[in-house]
Scaffold this motif. Structure first.
Motif, PDB file in Angstrom:
ATOM      1  N   ALA A  12       3.508  29.510 -14.675  1.00 13.85           N
ATOM      2  CA  ALA A  12       2.649  28.452 -15.218  1.00 13.85           C
ATOM      3  C   ALA A  12       2.959  27.081 -14.639  1.00 13.85           C
ATOM      4  CB  ALA A  12       2.770  28.410 -16.737  1.00 13.85           C
ATOM      5  N   PHE A  15       8.495  25.851  -9.981  1.00 13.78           N
ATOM      6  CA  PHE A  15       8.641  26.723  -8.813  1.00 13.78           C
ATOM      7  C   PHE A  15       7.590  27.838  -8.839  1.00 13.78           C
ATOM      8  CE2 PHE A  15      13.572  26.204  -8.132  1.00 13.78           C
ATOM      9  CZ  PHE A  15      13.389  24.867  -7.870  1.00 13.78           C
ATOM     10  N   MET A  49       3.688  36.752 -21.998  1.00 15.11           N
ATOM     11  CA  MET A  49       4.800  37.652 -22.327  1.00 15.11           C
ATOM     12  C   MET A  49       6.118  36.898 -22.342  1.00 15.11           C
ATOM     13  SD  MET A  49       6.570  37.937 -19.275  1.00 15.11           S
ATOM     14  CE  MET A  49       7.297  39.544 -19.075  1.00 15.11           C
ATOM     15  N   ASP A  50       7.173  37.583 -22.779  1.00 13.76           N
ATOM     16  CA  ASP A  50       8.506  36.987 -22.837  1.00 13.76           C
ATOM     17  C   ASP A  50       9.452  37.892 -22.037  1.00 13.76           C
ATOM     18  OD1 ASP A  50      11.057  36.127 -23.485  1.00 13.76           O
ATOM     19  OD2 ASP A  50      10.603  35.798 -25.606  1.00 13.76           O
ATOM     20  N   VAL A  51      10.003  37.378 -20.941  1.00 12.26           N
ATOM     21  CA  VAL A  51      10.857  38.218 -20.087  1.00 12.26           C
ATOM     22  C   VAL A  51      12.102  38.734 -20.802  1.00 12.26           C
ATOM     23  CG1 VAL A  51      10.113  37.209 -17.872  1.00 12.26           C
ATOM     24  CG2 VAL A  51      12.083  36.217 -19.087  1.00 12.26           C
ATOM     25  N   VAL A 101      17.108  34.887 -21.316  1.00 12.92           N
ATOM     26  CA  VAL A 101      15.962  34.609 -20.430  1.00 12.92           C
ATOM     27  C   VAL A 101      16.389  34.702 -18.963  1.00 12.92           C
ATOM     28  CG1 VAL A 101      14.213  32.905 -19.749  1.00 12.92           C
ATOM     29  CG2 VAL A 101      14.871  33.124 -22.163  1.00 12.92           C
ATOM     30  N   MET A 175      18.858  21.308  -7.178  1.00  9.26           N
ATOM     31  CA  MET A 175      17.963  20.718  -8.186  1.00  9.26           C
ATOM     32  C   MET A 175      16.638  20.246  -7.577  1.00  9.26           C
ATOM     33  SD  MET A 175      18.787  17.534 -10.698  1.00  9.26           S
ATOM     34  CE  MET A 175      19.865  18.402 -11.827  1.00  9.26           C
TER      35      MET A 175
HETATM   36  N1  LIG Z   1      14.240  22.952 -11.080  1.00 12.33           N
HETATM   37  C1  LIG Z   1      15.464  23.138 -10.610  1.00 12.33           C
HETATM   38  O1  LIG Z   1      16.197  22.171 -10.389  1.00 12.33           O
HETATM   39  C2  LIG Z   1      15.966  24.529 -10.318  1.00 12.33           C
HETATM   40  C3  LIG Z   1      17.032  24.683  -9.406  1.00 12.33           C
HETATM   41  C4  LIG Z   1      17.520  25.958  -9.133  1.00 12.33           C
HETATM   42  C5  LIG Z   1      16.944  27.048  -9.746  1.00 12.33           C
HETATM   43  N2  LIG Z   1      15.911  26.880 -10.630  1.00 12.33           N
HETATM   44  C6  LIG Z   1      15.347  28.074 -11.261  1.00 12.33           C
HETATM   45  O2  LIG Z   1      14.007  28.212 -10.871  1.00 12.33           O
HETATM   46  C7  LIG Z   1      13.285  28.907 -11.891  1.00 12.33           C
HETATM   47  C8  LIG Z   1      12.034  28.127 -12.253  1.00 12.33           C
HETATM   48  O3  LIG Z   1      12.435  26.870 -12.793  1.00 12.33           O
HETATM   49  P1  LIG Z   1      11.491  25.591 -12.817  1.00 12.33           P
HETATM   50  O4  LIG Z   1      12.316  24.458 -12.371  1.00 12.33           O
HETATM   51  O5  LIG Z   1      10.206  25.869 -12.150  1.00 12.33           O
HETATM   52  O6  LIG Z   1      11.297  25.445 -14.411  1.00 12.33           O
HETATM   53  P2  LIG Z   1      10.003  25.082 -15.284  1.00 12.33           P
HETATM   54  O7  LIG Z   1      10.542  24.750 -16.635  1.00 12.33           O
HETATM   55  O8  LIG Z   1       9.150  24.083 -14.577  1.00 12.33           O
HETATM   56  O9  LIG Z   1       9.192  26.474 -15.338  1.00 12.33           O
HETATM   57  C9  LIG Z   1       9.753  27.613 -15.958  1.00 12.33           C
HETATM   58  C10 LIG Z   1       8.626  28.598 -16.278  1.00 12.33           C
HETATM   59  O10 LIG Z   1       9.215  29.750 -16.922  1.00 12.33           O
HETATM   60  C11 LIG Z   1       8.449  30.050 -18.093  1.00 12.33           C
HETATM   61  N3  LIG Z   1       9.308  30.711 -19.067  1.00 12.33           N
HETATM   62  C12 LIG Z   1      10.346  30.166 -19.759  1.00 12.33           C
HETATM   63  N4  LIG Z   1      10.883  31.073 -20.590  1.00 12.33           N
HETATM   64  C13 LIG Z   1      10.177  32.230 -20.422  1.00 12.33           C
HETATM   65  C14 LIG Z   1      10.255  33.516 -21.009  1.00 12.33           C
HETATM   66  N5  LIG Z   1      11.170  33.810 -21.952  1.00 12.33           N
HETATM   67  N6  LIG Z   1       9.378  34.466 -20.594  1.00 12.33           N
HETATM   68  C15 LIG Z   1       8.424  34.179 -19.659  1.00 12.33           C
HETATM   69  N7  LIG Z   1       8.298  32.965 -19.090  1.00 12.33           N
HETATM   70  C16 LIG Z   1       9.169  31.992 -19.467  1.00 12.33           C
HETATM   71  C17 LIG Z   1       7.945  28.699 -18.564  1.00 12.33           C
HETATM   72  O11 LIG Z   1       6.820  28.808 -19.449  1.00 12.33           O
HETATM   73  C18 LIG Z   1       7.593  28.020 -17.238  1.00 12.33           C
HETATM   74  O12 LIG Z   1       6.282  28.363 -16.808  1.00 12.33           O
HETATM   75  C19 LIG Z   1      14.258  29.088 -13.047  1.00 12.33           C
HETATM   76  O13 LIG Z   1      14.824  30.384 -12.984  1.00 12.33           O
HETATM   77  C20 LIG Z   1      15.311  28.036 -12.768  1.00 12.33           C
HETATM   78  O14 LIG Z   1      16.554  28.348 -13.329  1.00 12.33           O
HETATM   79  C21 LIG Z   1      15.393  25.646 -10.907  1.00 12.33           C
END
Ligand SMILES: NC(=O)c1ccc[n+]([C@@H]2O[C@H](COP(=O)([O-])OP(=O)(O)OC[C@H]3O[C@@H](n4cnc5c(N)ncnc54)[C@H](O)[C@@H]3O)[C@@H](O)[C@H]2O)c1
Length: 236
Positions: A12, A15, A49-51, A101, A175
């Motif tokens: 949604a 990333f 859904m919820d992973v 999660v 990050m």
């Molecule tokens: N942003 C960063 O700095 C960063 C750096 C390294 C790794 N990551 C990893 O990248 C991935 C994506 O992060 P992001 O920065 O895009 O975060 P974000 O918060 O922008 O997006 C996370 C998405 O996961 C969904 N989500 C959360 N819990 C969920 C669940 N239980 N079931 C299904 N969907 C769920 C949310 O609705 C959202 O769409 C994550 O695994 C995060 O740990 C992020």
């Protein structure tokens, strides 16, 4: 990736959204699995859904196969950060939420999708870990532990599937500016930024680029591997 069916968890925003857009631009048929109900925007199909819940993952799998017929690529991207406080002050319920999660969610999606890929004798799994899983970020104990777990799970699964036609890899981004940062304190964010030798944050498009490579026909001899994306912070 033309016509490949690509399932992305957490599609949604952040990333996941960038990976979805990039894969769609490559001709993929993108499916979003997300806890947020607005994951469907611009995608071929979506499952709310919820992973972290086995029944929810099984439902998403069944709904996706009914709608799309097959899954070629699974991108395990959904994740949460949790509060940024020392381990000994970490609220117990937040520990369990982050592990559920970020680590169990990857296991549950793999468990649901890999048998289908094995039946077809082909597939790609890309897990989104983090540099925190390599280095162990202070004030992010459960997040770091979960991401280290994702790295180990990737290595374990890669070995199990090495001769099967299903390749499994993970990436470890630094990050990036997404909603994930909402759970972090400003001091924590500044401290992490200062560790990146290139002097800037990761861009979501850079994550999407690497995921598309690992999901596509160009990736043929890498499995169980960890691909770095940290602007020089983590050189292993
Ligand atoms: N942003 C960063 O700095 C960063 C750096 C390294 C790794 N990551 C990893 O990248 C991935 C994506 O992060 P992001 O920065 O895009 O975060 P974000 O918060 O922008 O997006 C996370 C998405 O996961 C969904 N989500 C959360 N819990 C969920 C669940 N239980 N079931 C299904 N969907 C769920 C949310 O609705 C959202 O769409 C994550 O695994 C995060 O740990 C992020």
């Amino acid at each position: 990736m033309k016509d490949k069916v690509v399932v992305i968890t957490g599609a949604a925003k952040g990333f996941g959204r960038a990976i979805a857009q990039r894969a769609a631009a490559e001709g993929a048929r993108v499916v979003g699995w997300d806890i947020a109900p607005d994951a469907a925007q611009g995608l071929h199909h979506a499952e709310t859904m919820d992973v972290s819940q086995p029944d929810s993952v099984a439902g998403a799998m069944a709904g996706t196969l009914a709608a799309m017929g097959r899954i070629d690529v699974l991108v395990n991207n959904a994740g949460v950060n949790g509060p940024t406080v020392p381990n000994w002050e970490y609220p117990v319920e937040d520990w369990y939420r982050v592990i559920a999660v970020d680590l169990s969610g990857v296991f549950l999606c793999v468990r649901a999708v890999v048998p289908h890929m094995l039946e077809r004798g082909e597939g790609r799994v890309v897990n989104i870990a983090s540099v925190a899983g390599k280095e162990g970020n202070a004030n992010a104990g459960p997040y770091s532990a979960a991401k280290a777990g994702v790295i180990a799970l990737t290595k374990s699964l890669g070995k199990e599937l090495a001769a099967s036609g299903v390749l499994v890899n993970c990436i470890t981004p630094a990050m990036a500016e997404t909603d994930l940062l909402k759970e972090m304190t400003p001091e924590y964010i500044e401290g992490i930024k200062a560790k990146i030798p290139m002097g800037r944050l990761c861009r979501v498009e850079e994550v999407a680029e690497m995921v598309v490579f690992l999901s596509g026909p160009g990736c043929t001899f890498s499995t169980g591997a960890v691909f770095d994306l940290t602007g020089g912070r983590s050189v292993y």
